[in-house]
Design a protein around this motif. Structure first.
Motif, short mmCIF file in Angstrom:
data_model
loop_
_atom_site.label_atom_id
_atom_site.label_comp_id
_atom_site.label_asym_id
_atom_site.label_seq_id
_atom_site.Cartn_x
_atom_site.Cartn_y
_atom_site.Cartn_z
N LEU B 95 0.72 -1.14 -0.01
CA LEU B 95 0.01 0.01 -0.03
C LEU B 95 0.86 1.24 -0.02
O LEU B 95 0.51 2.20 -0.65
CB LEU B 95 -0.91 -0.05 1.18
CG LEU B 95 -2.11 -1.07 1.17
CD1 LEU B 95 -2.66 -0.96 2.80
CD2 LEU B 95 -3.08 -0.69 0.17
N THR B 98 2.88 1.72 -3.61
CA THR B 98 1.77 1.98 -4.70
C THR B 98 1.50 3.52 -4.54
O THR B 98 1.50 4.28 -5.65
CB THR B 98 0.83 0.98 -4.71
OG1 THR B 98 0.04 1.14 -3.40
CG2 THR B 98 1.23 -0.17 -5.14
N VAL B 99 1.06 3.95 -3.48
CA VAL B 99 0.27 5.13 -3.08
C VAL B 99 1.46 6.38 -3.35
O VAL B 99 1.43 7.48 -4.02
CB VAL B 99 -0.33 5.33 -1.97
CG1 VAL B 99 0.36 5.56 -0.81
CG2 VAL B 99 -1.37 6.82 -2.15
N TYR B 101 4.41 5.96 -5.01
CA TYR B 101 4.67 6.00 -6.68
C TYR B 101 3.52 6.78 -7.28
O TYR B 101 4.04 7.88 -8.09
CB TYR B 101 4.84 4.74 -7.11
CG TYR B 101 4.91 4.63 -8.67
CD1 TYR B 101 6.17 5.07 -9.11
CD2 TYR B 101 3.70 4.28 -9.44
CE1 TYR B 101 6.37 5.15 -10.81
CE2 TYR B 101 3.76 4.40 -10.75
CZ TYR B 101 5.19 4.67 -11.41
OH TYR B 101 5.18 4.89 -12.75
N GLY B 102 2.33 6.68 -7.16
CA GLY B 102 1.28 7.30 -7.89
C GLY B 102 1.41 8.73 -7.41
O GLY B 102 1.33 9.68 -8.30
N LEU B 103 1.71 9.32 -6.13
CA LEU B 103 2.08 10.61 -6.01
C LEU B 103 3.10 11.17 -6.55
O LEU B 103 3.05 12.39 -6.47
CB LEU B 103 1.69 10.77 -4.21
CG LEU B 103 0.29 10.65 -3.79
CD1 LEU B 103 0.39 10.58 -2.29
CD2 LEU B 103 -0.71 11.71 -4.28
N ARG B 105 4.24 10.75 -9.41
CA ARG B 105 3.99 11.03 -10.62
C ARG B 105 3.32 12.54 -10.74
O ARG B 105 2.79 12.83 -9.92
CB ARG B 105 3.17 10.17 -11.56
CG ARG B 105 3.67 8.52 -11.27
CD ARG B 105 4.85 8.53 -12.23
NE ARG B 105 4.74 9.12 -13.56
CZ ARG B 105 4.13 8.46 -14.55
NH1 ARG B 105 3.64 7.30 -14.49
NH2 ARG B 105 3.68 9.10 -15.77
N THR B 106 3.44 13.04 -12.02
CA THR B 106 2.89 14.49 -11.89
C THR B 106 1.95 14.55 -13.14
O THR B 106 2.12 13.78 -13.97
CB THR B 106 3.94 15.76 -11.83
OG1 THR B 106 5.09 15.19 -12.76
CG2 THR B 106 4.50 15.76 -10.41
N GLN B 166 10.36 11.17 -5.78
CA GLN B 166 10.47 12.32 -6.21
C GLN B 166 11.85 12.92 -6.85
O GLN B 166 12.03 13.72 -7.55
CB GLN B 166 9.76 13.43 -5.55
CG GLN B 166 8.44 13.49 -5.72
CD GLN B 166 7.44 14.61 -4.89
OE1 GLN B 166 8.03 15.00 -3.80
NE2 GLN B 166 6.29 14.62 -5.28
N GLU B 183 2.14 1.18 -15.31
CA GLU B 183 2.67 1.96 -14.05
C GLU B 183 3.09 0.54 -13.10
O GLU B 183 4.12 0.86 -12.52
CB GLU B 183 1.47 2.57 -13.37
CG GLU B 183 0.82 3.46 -14.40
CD GLU B 183 1.70 4.75 -14.65
OE1 GLU B 183 2.71 4.93 -14.02
OE2 GLU B 183 1.56 5.51 -15.56
N TYR B 184 2.76 -0.33 -13.26
CA TYR B 184 3.14 -1.54 -11.95
C TYR B 184 4.52 -1.96 -12.59
O TYR B 184 5.31 -2.04 -11.64
CB TYR B 184 2.16 -2.54 -12.11
CG TYR B 184 1.32 -2.57 -10.99
CD1 TYR B 184 1.68 -2.78 -9.61
CD2 TYR B 184 -0.07 -2.28 -11.03
CE1 TYR B 184 0.51 -2.73 -8.56
CE2 TYR B 184 -1.14 -2.13 -10.18
CZ TYR B 184 -0.72 -2.33 -8.90
OH TYR B 184 -1.56 -2.28 -7.97
N LEU B 187 7.10 0.79 -11.87
CA LEU B 187 7.36 0.84 -10.20
C LEU B 187 8.21 -0.46 -10.10
O LEU B 187 9.35 0.02 -9.34
CB LEU B 187 6.06 0.69 -9.47
CG LEU B 187 6.20 0.67 -8.10
CD1 LEU B 187 6.85 1.84 -7.40
CD2 LEU B 187 4.71 0.35 -7.48
#
Lengths: 318, 293
Positions: B95, B98-99, B101-103, B105-106, B166, B183-184, B187
């Protein structure tokens, strides 16, 4: 985190939708975590609505009927609640002032130490207790301070008289502070060590040429240089004044010190899980008060920190 | 002029001595209680009573540990904590990674909103009572799954990871995207291999936190066969301590001897002691990466 908002045309709804489709993979990868945040963070927040309900075990947290402000009426007439709030502010205010400087002193001393290898060993020793739970620390402290423990044996050998450390309500708060320093000062000193390592070395070289003493250099260069870090850490620590130390007080608590150990979190615990008849609605009302006051403190702390040019929420792990 | 440097040096040596003495004294204050605990656990109750300042067991015995393990609760503690780590750790890491990584990204709509949504949970929470009742309404009270799920993400650790992600060059992700990677895959194949230090740091933080779990378990799992180690220790050491204070001596009550209690402390500390000194640099790394920008 830089995002160039300026210069871009305002996105239309259709364009946004297209972007969402384009980035669907990013949303998808975050989905489990977002669901988690909703289920285990936001749903409990919504559960604070129980503060305005009468809890019925059969109906559960969501089905219980709204009954208005009666829990808050009771809350603001409850002298134990006010006691608990004041005690929390007193214990944690004292903690902030009395324990905060130790990490800075430790960092300054460690920085002055010339032996590199030994410094590493010391640092491992100082930071180690941070990673032990308060259950363990309280067990060790209780043992060391017990009737035939290390401290009393030493007092006896020096011809002093036995001191009842654990069962003395006057010594409880000082012990809270001492054990806080014992457990946490080493870990907190790391941030100051890093700040000291970032000081421009030329300043020290110039001071050396001018014949400045070590003491002068510490007071006039090192300390002023890390003052911004100190200020920020202090404000952020002040933001936690309502919630700090529950683990510690809970584990160091015993029957003899109950009168002085009832902080707000302790009160919430005892009213909720230790009472003969639990009124979850009332417990939730206290919880809500705590959460709102805590939010206020944290927002103030973060706003000030950001104004001072620092980053918010540093060290918020605890 | 020729004398001054000598004096100068002398003063330095005195200062060095004082600094060293203060630091060593603090180190001893930390170490001695641990040595004392180990010594008590390895000696007989009589030897403990007879020796003040016990730092080395003159009469050596494993008896305390034998009794401790015969009692069975320590075994339950290790088993529960072990199972708990196996359930919670993969979930924590999945969890959080993944979150983060998602955050990291821009450029996608709603990123700022999701970040606010996440950071808000650091400022405001329902507190223990609504959490308990929510977990109860999910039917998760009474087993360690409820505890593991309620601690799925530590947002502070997530921010540590996010800040590291980042700092990676964005072009890496962009070029992988152009190659058509999902995306997976990005990552897993690109971001994670470059992020080993921060993954290690966050992994170790979670590991220690989960190992130290007791409070939520105490509230949510009231089952003597499902008690994590810290709670077992609490029951053995602190609760009997409280009883000592309340009960008069005439009441016959089974409490463990100091040696057995300290044995329980030792077995709980040892796993942390085995990893911490060797991995210290990973532990300290996180503290510099943890700011919300």
């Amino acid at each position: 985190m830089a995002k160039d908002k300026a210069g871009k045309p305002k996105p239309t709804f259709k364009k946004t939708l297209k972007e969402i489709v384009r980035f669907r993979g990013v949303y998808f990868i975050m989905l489990p975590a977002i669901v988690w945040y909703i289920l285990f963070s936001y749903v409990p927040m919504a559960g604070l609505s129980l503060a305005f309900k009468t809890y019925k075990a059969k109906l559960g947290i969501w089905g219980s009927p709204f009954t208005g402000l009666k829990h808050f009426e009771k809350l603001f007439k409850d002298p134990r609640f006010f006691d608990a709030v004041l005690r929390t502010l007193k214990i944690n205010g004292g903690r902030l002032i009395l324990t905060f400087p130790f990490a800075i002193i430790l960092a300054l001393l460690l920085n002055e130490l010339r032996m590199g290898k030994f410094k590493k060993v010391l640092q491992v020793t100082f930071t180690f207790p941070h990673f032990l739970s308060w259950v363990i620390i309280a067990s060790i402290i209780t043992n060391v301070l017990s009737y035939d423990g290390l401290v009393n044996s030493a007092i006896e050998l020096m011809g002093g008289e036995y001191v009842n450390f654990i069962g003395n309500s006057k010594l409880f708060v000082p012990l809270v502070y001492i054990t806080e320093v014992w457990k946490g000062a080493g870990w907190s000193s790391i941030i100051y060590m890093a700040a000291i390592a970032g000081i421009d070395q030329e300043q020290f070289e110039a001071a050396d040429i001018d014949g400045a003493s070590r003491w002068d250099k510490m007071w006039r260069i090192t300390l002023p240089s890390i003052l911004p870090t100190i200020t920020i850490m202090f404000i952020l620590a002040a933001g936690n004044v309502m919630t700090k130390g529950f683990d510690q007080v809970f584990n160091m608590d015993n029957a003899a010190v109950h009168k002085v150990s009832q902080t707000l979190d302790m009160y919430i615990y005892n009213v909720t899980f230790n009472a003969k008849k639990t009124d979850f609605g009332y417990s939730t009302a206290i919880s809500m008060f705590r959460s709102v006051v805590n939010l206020t403190f944290l927002v103030i702390a973060n706003t000030i920190t950001k104004k001072l040019g620092g980053n918010g929420l540093m060290g918020g792990g605890d | 002029m020729s004398k001054k440097p000598k004096n100068y040096k002398m003063r330095f040596q005195v200062a060095d001595g004082v600094i060293l003495a203060v630091l060593v004294a603090f180190a001893l204050l930390i170490i001695l209680p641990f040595i004392n605990v180990v010594a008590i656990s390895l000696t007989t109750p009589k030897a403990y009573a007879d020796t003040p300042l016990l730092l080395f067991p003159k009469v050596f015995t494993w008896e305390n540990y034998e009794t401790l393990f015969q009692d069975g609760r320590i075994g339950i503690g290790f088993r529960t904590s072990g199972k708990f780590l196996l359930m919670a750790m993969p979930m924590n890491m999945f969890l959080t990674t993944t979150v983060a990584y998602g955050l990291s990204r821009t450029g996608y709509p709603g990123r700022g909103l999701i970040l606010k949504f996440v950071v808000f949970t650091m400022l405001f929470s329902g507190g223990i009572v609504p959490l308990y009742l929510t977990i109860k309404s999910y039917g998760l009270i009474g087993n360690m799954w409820g505890v593991a799920l309620s601690e799925g993400i530590n947002t502070f650790y997530m921010i540590i990871m996010l800040n590291f992600f980042q700092s990676l060059p964005e072009s890496l992700v962009e070029s992988a995207k152009l190659d058509g990677a999902g995306e997976y895959k990005i990552l897993w194949k690109i971001v994670l291999p470059l992020s080993k230090p921060v993954i290690a740091t966050v992994f170790l933080y979670y590991l220690v936190d989960r190992w130290n779990e007791w409070y939520n378990a105490m509230i949510m799992v009231r089952d003597t066969q499902n008690t994590p180690l810290q709670l077992v220790l609490r029951n053995i050491v602190l609760d009997s301590q409280n009883l000592d204070n309340i009960m008069t001596e005439s009441v016959e009550l089974f409490t463990f001897s100091a040696g057995i209690k300290m044995g329980a402390v030792v077995v709980t500390v040892i796993p942390v002691m085995c990893i911490y000194p060797f991995l210290q640099k990973y532990f300290t790394k996180g503290i510099m990466l943890g700011a919300v920008k």
